[in-house]
Motif scaffolding. Sequence first.
Motif, PDB file in Angstrom:
ATOM      1  N   GLN A   1       0.814  -1.209   0.000  1.00  0.00           N
ATOM      2  CA  GLN A   1       0.000   0.000   0.000  1.00  0.00           C
ATOM      3  C   GLN A   1       0.849   1.260   0.000  1.00  0.00           C
ATOM      4  OE1 GLN A   1       0.484  -2.108   2.421  1.00  0.00           O
ATOM      5  NE2 GLN A   1       0.877  -1.003   4.310  1.00  0.00           N
ATOM      6  N   VAL A   2       0.159   2.396  -0.160  1.00  0.00           N
ATOM      7  CA  VAL A   2       0.807   3.706  -0.260  1.00  0.00           C
ATOM      8  C   VAL A   2       1.448   4.105   1.068  1.00  0.00           C
ATOM      9  CG1 VAL A   2       0.359   6.182  -0.585  1.00  0.00           C
ATOM     10  CG2 VAL A   2      -0.681   4.500  -2.123  1.00  0.00           C
ATOM     11  N   ASP A   3       2.641   4.677   0.988  1.00  0.00           N
ATOM     12  CA  ASP A   3       3.344   5.186   2.171  1.00  0.00           C
ATOM     13  C   ASP A   3       2.931   6.630   2.460  1.00  0.00           C
ATOM     14  OD1 ASP A   3       4.947   2.843   2.566  1.00  0.00           O
ATOM     15  OD2 ASP A   3       6.159   3.479   0.852  1.00  0.00           O
TER      16      ASP A   3
ATOM     17  N   GLY B   1      -5.332   3.691  -2.130  1.00  0.00           N
ATOM     18  CA  GLY B   1      -3.959   3.413  -1.709  1.00  0.00           C
ATOM     19  C   GLY B   1      -3.795   2.083  -1.032  1.00  0.00           C
ATOM     20  N   GLY B   2      -4.903   1.382  -0.783  1.00  0.00           N
ATOM     21  CA  GLY B   2      -4.948   0.110  -0.095  1.00  0.00           C
ATOM     22  C   GLY B   2      -6.344  -0.046   0.477  1.00  0.00           C
TER      23      GLY B   2
ATOM     24  N   ILE C   1      -3.093   3.414   8.241  1.00  0.00           N
ATOM     25  CA  ILE C   1      -3.742   3.301   6.939  1.00  0.00           C
ATOM     26  C   ILE C   1      -2.708   3.553   5.857  1.00  0.00           C
ATOM     27  CG2 ILE C   1      -6.041   3.983   7.727  1.00  0.00           C
ATOM     28  CD1 ILE C   1      -5.434   6.793   6.485  1.00  0.00           C
ATOM     29  N   PRO C   2      -2.951   3.037   4.651  1.00  0.00           N
ATOM     30  CA  PRO C   2      -4.012   2.102   4.296  1.00  0.00           C
ATOM     31  C   PRO C   2      -3.586   0.658   4.545  1.00  0.00           C
ATOM     32  CG  PRO C   2      -2.841   2.803   2.348  1.00  0.00           C
ATOM     33  CD  PRO C   2      -2.195   3.515   3.497  1.00  0.00           C
ATOM     34  N   PRO C   3      -4.528  -0.285   4.500  1.00  0.00           N
ATOM     35  CA  PRO C   3      -4.163  -1.677   4.766  1.00  0.00           C
ATOM     36  C   PRO C   3      -3.383  -2.309   3.619  1.00  0.00           C
ATOM     37  CG  PRO C   3      -6.438  -1.558   4.062  1.00  0.00           C
ATOM     38  CD  PRO C   3      -5.964  -0.140   4.213  1.00  0.00           C
ATOM     39  N   GLY C   4      -2.634  -3.375   3.959  1.00  0.00           N
ATOM     40  CA  GLY C   4      -2.048  -4.212   2.925  1.00  0.00           C
ATOM     41  C   GLY C   4      -3.126  -5.094   2.323  1.00  0.00           C
ATOM     42  N   GLU C   5      -2.770  -5.773   1.232  1.00  0.00           N
ATOM     43  CA  GLU C   5      -3.801  -6.507   0.501  1.00  0.00           C
ATOM     44  C   GLU C   5      -3.360  -7.908   0.085  1.00  0.00           C
ATOM     45  OE1 GLU C   5      -5.825  -2.656  -1.789  1.00  0.00           O
ATOM     46  OE2 GLU C   5      -4.852  -4.242  -2.956  1.00  0.00           O
TER      47      GLU C   5
ATOM     48  N   PHE D   1      -7.789  -3.390  -9.772  1.00  0.00           N
ATOM     49  CA  PHE D   1      -7.752  -3.526  -8.318  1.00  0.00           C
ATOM     50  C   PHE D   1      -7.575  -2.196  -7.580  1.00  0.00           C
ATOM     51  CE2 PHE D   1      -7.333  -7.681  -9.998  1.00  0.00           C
ATOM     52  CZ  PHE D   1      -8.026  -8.484  -9.100  1.00  0.00           C
ATOM     53  N   GLY D   2      -7.826  -1.085  -8.297  1.00  0.00           N
ATOM     54  CA  GLY D   2      -8.095   0.164  -7.616  1.00  0.00           C
ATOM     55  C   GLY D   2      -7.004   1.191  -7.469  1.00  0.00           C
TER      56      GLY D   2
END
Length: 414
Positions: free
Chosen positions: A253-255, A282-283, A261-265, A276-277
């Motif tokens: 996810q985004v740093d 960002g996650g 936040i945001p979560p990993g996936e 997938f967005g």
Amino acid sequence: MCLAASVAAISFAHAQSDETLKKLGSFKTTGKAEFTVIDQQSDSADAIRKTLEKITLPKGFEITLYALVPDARHMAVGPQGVVTFVGTRKTEVWAVTDRDKDRVADDVKNFAPSLAKSVPNGPCFSPDGVLYIAEQNRVLAYPAAEFFYEGGDVVASEVIPGGELIPEEFVSYNHTARVCDVGPDGKLYISLGQPYNVPPKEHMETFNEVGIGGIIRVNQDGTEREVYTRGVRNSVGHDFNPTTGELWFTDNQVDGMGDDIPPGEINRQTAMGQNFGFPWYGGGDVRTNEYKDEEVPGDVVFPVSETVAHAADLGMIFYRGNMFPKKYQGGIFSAQHGSWNRTTPIGARVMFTPVDADGNIAGETVPFAEGWLDENGEYLGRPVDVAQLKDGSLLVSDDLAGAVYRIAYTGSGS
């Protein structure tokens, strides 16, 4: 170094590599085959074994040192069970051999030393034994690696030639570790992380065309390239569900958005071309600041499992063995590399995600092996990838300690 000099250096390196590939393809020697052999009896081995005493696992499991492997990243276990190839983010791929099958490596040496490599992070095998190695900006095939790795010169061919995996202008030190896999359709899948935290809008058209920020697939000879997966920030782990044939992958996810936040996936793909967005999200469903005012595509697929923010989910596999109790069979083992910019560090562990017989998530993603992050917030190791040996035990790579571990089930019951 000025831009012109940099371009000249890259061109010269490609020319040298092309000449070496021609020689190898003609079964000619290069005269450059000098091995680097890693001493498996060094003091480092004893220090790592002491660290492993701190690792907690479910009852009945044990973890041991399998091999000392510098900068160990993603792994590919040969179909014959002869040798495991371990990639790095540097210039080497390591061949790890357990000749006497005591589940401890006998020797570790660099693979195909006559051929220069650049970030050869992602090795993977086809079912018939062709080794593919996804580098920073090239993909090579080694058709008989498991049988000829003892020689310094090993036949190799270009699947995607140097400089053609992505445009050279987007080659970066950031998000440049590729992974690959051969799908049930016989095609080669390669992840292409994009080189930004969040990419500028002006690059999105090119990224979508090339597949940067996604996963591409090609025939095993490199033809018929197409973008299979879109809307991915940086996937450094994917596998196909052996029951359904669907592609699953992790995404980082985004740093810079905060500790939580945001979560990993962990994502599940059911059809070609799904989005997938990223970069709109960002996650999970957390919008990025850069694209918060942009219209989101209506077909975004959200993750099937969200993981703790900034733990850096990397390599993953579906467990196909029968050594482990039934609750683990068919589920996902994945590696969390650990956070790098979180106020309180988190991660550095192996996770487990249960998956049912129909290919659906059957519970939360939970820690399976942990302890590489101590009570003082110091990393004693950083797991990168998970692979499975023929006997059903797991290998875990660690690029901080420079090691590969083996996790086996020695208990009883389900």
